[in-house]
Design a protein around this motif. Structure first.
Motif, PDB file in Angstrom:
ATOM      1  N   CYS A 141       0.825  -1.211   0.000  1.00 20.28           N
ATOM      2  CA  CYS A 141       0.000   0.000   0.000  1.00 20.28           C
ATOM      3  C   CYS A 141       0.858   1.259   0.000  1.00 20.28           C
ATOM      4  N   MET A 142       1.913   1.250   0.814  1.00 17.04           N
ATOM      5  CA  MET A 142       2.809   2.411   0.850  1.00 17.04           C
ATOM      6  C   MET A 142       3.459   2.644  -0.512  1.00 17.04           C
ATOM      7  N   GLU A 176       2.241   1.887  -3.448  1.00 18.19           N
ATOM      8  CA  GLU A 176       1.240   2.416  -4.367  1.00 18.19           C
ATOM      9  C   GLU A 176       0.914   3.877  -4.053  1.00 18.19           C
ATOM     10  N   VAL A 177       0.790   4.208  -2.791  1.00 20.16           N
ATOM     11  CA  VAL A 177       0.512   5.601  -2.405  1.00 20.16           C
ATOM     12  C   VAL A 177       1.675   6.495  -2.824  1.00 20.16           C
ATOM     13  N   ASN A 178       2.901   6.045  -2.594  1.00 20.49           N
ATOM     14  CA  ASN A 178       4.066   6.851  -2.989  1.00 20.49           C
ATOM     15  C   ASN A 178       4.125   7.046  -4.498  1.00 20.49           C
ATOM     16  N   SER A 179       3.771   6.038  -5.261  1.00 17.24           N
ATOM     17  CA  SER A 179       3.799   6.204  -6.716  1.00 17.24           C
ATOM     18  C   SER A 179       2.720   7.187  -7.175  1.00 17.24           C
ATOM     19  N   ILE A 180       1.579   7.184  -6.527  1.00 15.65           N
ATOM     20  CA  ILE A 180       0.528   8.160  -6.867  1.00 15.65           C
ATOM     21  C   ILE A 180       0.959   9.565  -6.485  1.00 15.65           C
ATOM     22  N   VAL A 181       1.588   9.701  -5.324  1.00 17.83           N
ATOM     23  CA  VAL A 181       2.056  11.018  -4.886  1.00 17.83           C
ATOM     24  C   VAL A 181       3.121  11.539  -5.849  1.00 17.83           C
ATOM     25  N   SER A 230       1.394  12.700  -9.053  1.00 16.97           N
ATOM     26  CA  SER A 230       0.652  13.962  -8.895  1.00 16.97           C
ATOM     27  C   SER A 230       1.593  15.148  -8.684  1.00 16.97           C
TER      28      SER A 230
END
Length: 110
Positions: A96-97, A99-104, A107
């Motif tokens: 999850c971390m 995936e969140v880091n890749s989205i951040v 963006s």
């Protein structure tokens, strides 16, 4: 977790539905194998060694549950299960971390 919470493989299936505990474990193994086959491409892109460790600890828990039910073996089963849950949790948190880091990163690049 649902199995442990409601004692499915230990009480519900064997005593109320006449389904042997080993058959329940075999069914769980088939489901796990099916999920692995369907998601192997995604799993290969992750830190799958952590996931394999979790599965290994769960397997050790099952093996110790099938055998002797002395106090020491029962506690060992619980230790394997807790370590399995901890490593499984670690795998999914790290995934999850990632995936969140890749989205951040995506963006912030825009």
């Amino acid at each position: 977790m649902i199995d442990d919470l409601f004692l499915l493989h230990e009480v519900v299936f064997p005593e109320y539905l006449n389904i042997k505990e080993k058959l329940v474990y075999a069914f769980y193994a088939i489901i796990l194998l099916f999920i692995f086959v369907k998601t192997i491409k995604v799993i290969k892109t992750t830190e799958f060694v952590i996931l394999l460790s979790a599965i290994g600890f769960f397997a050790l828990s099952i093996v110790s549950d099938i055998g002797d039910h002395s106090y020491a073996i029962s506690r060992l089963e619980d230790v394997f299960k807790i370590v399995g849950v901890a490593t499984w949790f670690t795998y999914f948190i790290r995934l999850c971390m990632r995936e969140v880091n890749s989205i951040v990163r995506l963006s912030s690049a825009n």
